[in-house]
Design an enzyme around this catalytic site. Sequence first.
Site, PDB file in Angstrom:
ATOM      1  N   GLY A   1       0.798  -1.227   0.000  1.00  0.00           N
ATOM      2  CA  GLY A   1       0.000   0.000   0.000  1.00  0.00           C
ATOM      3  C   GLY A   1       0.825   1.268   0.000  1.00  0.00           C
ATOM      4  O   GLY A   1       0.318   2.338   0.350  1.00  0.00           O
ATOM      5  N   GLN A   2       2.105   1.164  -0.416  1.00  0.00           N
ATOM      6  CA  GLN A   2       2.913   2.394  -0.466  1.00  0.00           C
ATOM      7  C   GLN A   2       2.322   3.347  -1.495  1.00  0.00           C
ATOM      8  O   GLN A   2       2.152   2.993  -2.663  1.00  0.00           O
ATOM      9  CB  GLN A   2       4.373   2.078  -0.828  1.00  0.00           C
ATOM     10  CG  GLN A   2       5.268   3.323  -0.778  1.00  0.00           C
ATOM     11  CD  GLN A   2       6.711   3.043  -1.184  1.00  0.00           C
ATOM     12  OE1 GLN A   2       7.040   1.946  -1.648  1.00  0.00           O
ATOM     13  NE2 GLN A   2       7.562   4.039  -1.014  1.00  0.00           N
ATOM     14  N   SER A   3       2.011   4.560  -1.032  1.00  0.00           N
ATOM     15  CA  SER A   3       1.379   5.532  -1.938  1.00  0.00           C
ATOM     16  C   SER A   3       2.286   6.716  -2.239  1.00  0.00           C
ATOM     17  O   SER A   3       2.060   7.429  -3.219  1.00  0.00           O
ATOM     18  CB  SER A   3       0.063   6.035  -1.335  1.00  0.00           C
ATOM     19  OG  SER A   3       0.290   6.668  -0.098  1.00  0.00           O
TER      20      SER A   3
ATOM     21  N   HIS B   1       9.554   6.342   3.882  1.00  0.00           N
ATOM     22  CA  HIS B   1       9.027   6.912   5.115  1.00  0.00           C
ATOM     23  C   HIS B   1       8.712   5.809   6.103  1.00  0.00           C
ATOM     24  O   HIS B   1       8.313   4.706   5.725  1.00  0.00           O
ATOM     25  CB  HIS B   1       7.789   7.774   4.849  1.00  0.00           C
ATOM     26  CG  HIS B   1       6.742   7.109   4.012  1.00  0.00           C
ATOM     27  ND1 HIS B   1       6.829   7.013   2.642  1.00  0.00           N
ATOM     28  CD2 HIS B   1       5.581   6.505   4.364  1.00  0.00           C
ATOM     29  CE1 HIS B   1       5.768   6.381   2.170  1.00  0.00           C
ATOM     30  NE2 HIS B   1       4.992   6.050   3.201  1.00  0.00           N
TER      31      HIS B   1
ATOM     32  N   HIS C   1       6.281   5.037   9.247  1.00  0.00           N
ATOM     33  CA  HIS C   1       5.114   5.454  10.031  1.00  0.00           C
ATOM     34  C   HIS C   1       5.389   5.193  11.510  1.00  0.00           C
ATOM     35  O   HIS C   1       5.889   4.123  11.881  1.00  0.00           O
ATOM     36  CB  HIS C   1       3.879   4.633   9.642  1.00  0.00           C
ATOM     37  CG  HIS C   1       3.410   4.812   8.233  1.00  0.00           C
ATOM     38  ND1 HIS C   1       2.328   5.594   7.899  1.00  0.00           N
ATOM     39  CD2 HIS C   1       3.865   4.304   7.066  1.00  0.00           C
ATOM     40  CE1 HIS C   1       2.133   5.553   6.585  1.00  0.00           C
ATOM     41  NE2 HIS C   1       3.056   4.771   6.057  1.00  0.00           N
TER      42      HIS C   1
HETATM   43  P1  DGP Z   1       2.171   5.067   2.488  1.00  0.00           P
HETATM   44  O1  DGP Z   1       0.786   4.568   2.218  1.00  0.00           O
HETATM   45  O2  DGP Z   1       2.981   4.107   3.363  1.00  0.00           O
HETATM   46  O3  DGP Z   1       2.892   5.461   1.237  1.00  0.00           O
HETATM   47  O4  DGP Z   1       2.000   6.357   3.396  1.00  0.00           O
HETATM   48  C1  DGP Z   1       1.917   7.640   2.892  1.00  0.00           C
HETATM   49  C2  DGP Z   1       1.287   8.480   3.950  1.00  0.00           C
HETATM   50  O5  DGP Z   1       1.480   9.834   3.592  1.00  0.00           O
HETATM   51  C3  DGP Z   1      -0.210   8.281   4.140  1.00  0.00           C
HETATM   52  O6  DGP Z   1      -0.456   7.748   5.447  1.00  0.00           O
HETATM   53  C4  DGP Z   1      -0.812   9.656   4.001  1.00  0.00           C
HETATM   54  C5  DGP Z   1       0.384  10.572   4.080  1.00  0.00           C
HETATM   55  N1  DGP Z   1       0.281  11.755   3.261  1.00  0.00           N
HETATM   56  C6  DGP Z   1      -0.031  11.815   1.944  1.00  0.00           C
HETATM   57  N2  DGP Z   1       0.015  13.072   1.512  1.00  0.00           N
HETATM   58  C7  DGP Z   1       0.388  13.839   2.571  1.00  0.00           C
HETATM   59  C8  DGP Z   1       0.627  15.238   2.740  1.00  0.00           C
HETATM   60  O7  DGP Z   1       0.517  16.059   1.827  1.00  0.00           O
HETATM   61  N3  DGP Z   1       0.981  15.654   3.988  1.00  0.00           N
HETATM   62  C9  DGP Z   1       1.131  14.781   5.030  1.00  0.00           C
HETATM   63  N4  DGP Z   1       1.476  15.291   6.203  1.00  0.00           N
HETATM   64  N5  DGP Z   1       0.924  13.445   4.897  1.00  0.00           N
HETATM   65  C10 DGP Z   1       0.562  12.993   3.684  1.00  0.00           C
END
Ligand code: DGP
Length: 115
Positions: A94-96, A101, A103
């Site tokens: 689910g990496q978006s 990064h 969590h």
């Molecule tokens: P992942 O799914 O592991 O790639 O986590 C990406 C995370 O990034 C997701 O939990 C939501 C967060 N995220 C996406 N866009 C932004 C943003 O513009 N600002 C912040 N603070 N978080 C974001």
Amino acid sequence: MSTGCLFCNIVAKTTPAQIVFEDDHVLAFRDLRPVAPTHALVIPRKHITGVHDATAEDVEMLGRVMLAARDVAEKLGLAGSGYRLVVNQGANAGQSVLHLHCHVLGGRPMGWPPG
Ligand code: DGP
């Protein structure tokens, strides 16, 4: 710095974020879409798409991300109750956002296995 990378823009401070920790190597900020009462992300300043692209040259950076995640958990009051560190890699995880990064999740009990 990778042009068009959301998290590089947060590092550059051209995209705002609620920063909770930063030093010369890493940045930590609140997740925009929290999935736990406390949810922060720790990223390296250096652009790397994910853990799978790390090389031996990144050993120190990876350690710094982990230690910063520990420090962020402490700072956000999670040390006593416990917390989870998650690094999603690729589609099935689910990496978006394609900037490595970690969590930092806490503030409630978490199930295992993860969904
Ligand atoms: P992942 O799914 O592991 O790639 O986590 C990406 C995370 O990034 C997701 O939990 C939501 C967060 N995220 C996406 N866009 C932004 C943003 O513009 N600002 C912040 N603070 N978080 C974001």
